[in-house]
Design a protein around this motif. Sequence first.
Motif, PDB file in Angstrom:
ATOM      1  N   VAL A 256      -7.321  10.524   2.162  1.00  0.00           N
ATOM      2  CA  VAL A 256      -6.433   9.395   2.996  1.00  0.00           C
ATOM      3  C   VAL A 256      -7.505   8.518   3.675  1.00  0.00           C
ATOM      4  O   VAL A 256      -7.217   7.447   3.750  1.00  0.00           O
ATOM      5  N   ILE A 257      -8.503   9.172   4.459  1.00  0.00           N
ATOM      6  CA  ILE A 257      -9.179   8.265   5.060  1.00  0.00           C
ATOM      7  C   ILE A 257     -10.023   7.176   4.261  1.00  0.00           C
ATOM      8  O   ILE A 257     -10.148   6.040   4.483  1.00  0.00           O
ATOM      9  N   THR A 258     -10.576   7.691   3.218  1.00  0.00           N
ATOM     10  CA  THR A 258     -11.294   6.784   2.040  1.00  0.00           C
ATOM     11  C   THR A 258     -10.250   5.682   1.896  1.00  0.00           C
ATOM     12  O   THR A 258     -10.660   4.538   1.417  1.00  0.00           O
ATOM     13  N   GLY A 259      -9.033   6.023   1.366  1.00  0.00           N
ATOM     14  CA  GLY A 259      -8.027   4.933   0.910  1.00  0.00           C
ATOM     15  C   GLY A 259      -7.689   3.928   1.847  1.00  0.00           C
ATOM     16  O   GLY A 259      -7.734   2.820   1.655  1.00  0.00           O
TER      17      GLY A 259
ATOM     18  N   ASN B 127      -8.107  -1.445   3.797  1.00  0.00           N
ATOM     19  CA  ASN B 127      -8.174  -2.531   4.900  1.00  0.00           C
ATOM     20  C   ASN B 127      -9.509  -3.553   4.364  1.00  0.00           C
ATOM     21  O   ASN B 127      -9.474  -4.501   4.950  1.00  0.00           O
ATOM     22  N   ASN B 128     -10.544  -2.907   3.915  1.00  0.00           N
ATOM     23  CA  ASN B 128     -11.677  -3.512   3.856  1.00  0.00           C
ATOM     24  C   ASN B 128     -11.305  -4.852   2.777  1.00  0.00           C
ATOM     25  O   ASN B 128     -12.021  -5.680   2.838  1.00  0.00           O
TER      26      ASN B 128
ATOM     27  N   PHE C 274      -5.669  -4.292  13.942  1.00  0.00           N
ATOM     28  CA  PHE C 274      -6.618  -3.016  13.497  1.00  0.00           C
ATOM     29  C   PHE C 274      -7.147  -3.509  12.304  1.00  0.00           C
ATOM     30  O   PHE C 274      -6.467  -4.071  11.320  1.00  0.00           O
ATOM     31  N   SER C 275      -8.616  -3.676  12.266  1.00  0.00           N
ATOM     32  CA  SER C 275      -9.334  -4.199  11.086  1.00  0.00           C
ATOM     33  C   SER C 275     -10.460  -3.215  10.798  1.00  0.00           C
ATOM     34  O   SER C 275     -11.179  -2.947  11.937  1.00  0.00           O
ATOM     35  N   ILE C 276     -10.889  -3.089   9.697  1.00  0.00           N
ATOM     36  CA  ILE C 276     -12.170  -2.469   9.358  1.00  0.00           C
ATOM     37  C   ILE C 276     -13.058  -3.356   8.528  1.00  0.00           C
ATOM     38  O   ILE C 276     -12.488  -3.729   7.514  1.00  0.00           O
TER      39      ILE C 276
END
Length: 85
Positions: free
Chosen positions: A17-20, A25-26, A38-40
Amino acid sequence: MSRRAFKSVTIFCIILVITGVITVNNSMPKFIKDKSDFSIDFNINPFNFTINTKNYSIDFGRGGLYNFKNISFQFTQNVYNGVRD
């Protein structure tokens, strides 16, 4: 299912989930990231991992981890010296 298998499956699902979230977002366009709260930003070469929220920004690239390591080491030394004195 044993506890060890349950923990392994849970950790795998959390990492997935974190990888997704990071991948989606990237890959968003820059104009959407600029309007978002919020952005990555993530790049492998040169390594840059930045999390931007509405009020804060966390940067793990460009020497950010090195500076964090030095600051935490100095803080623990100051606490140790204060307790010793």
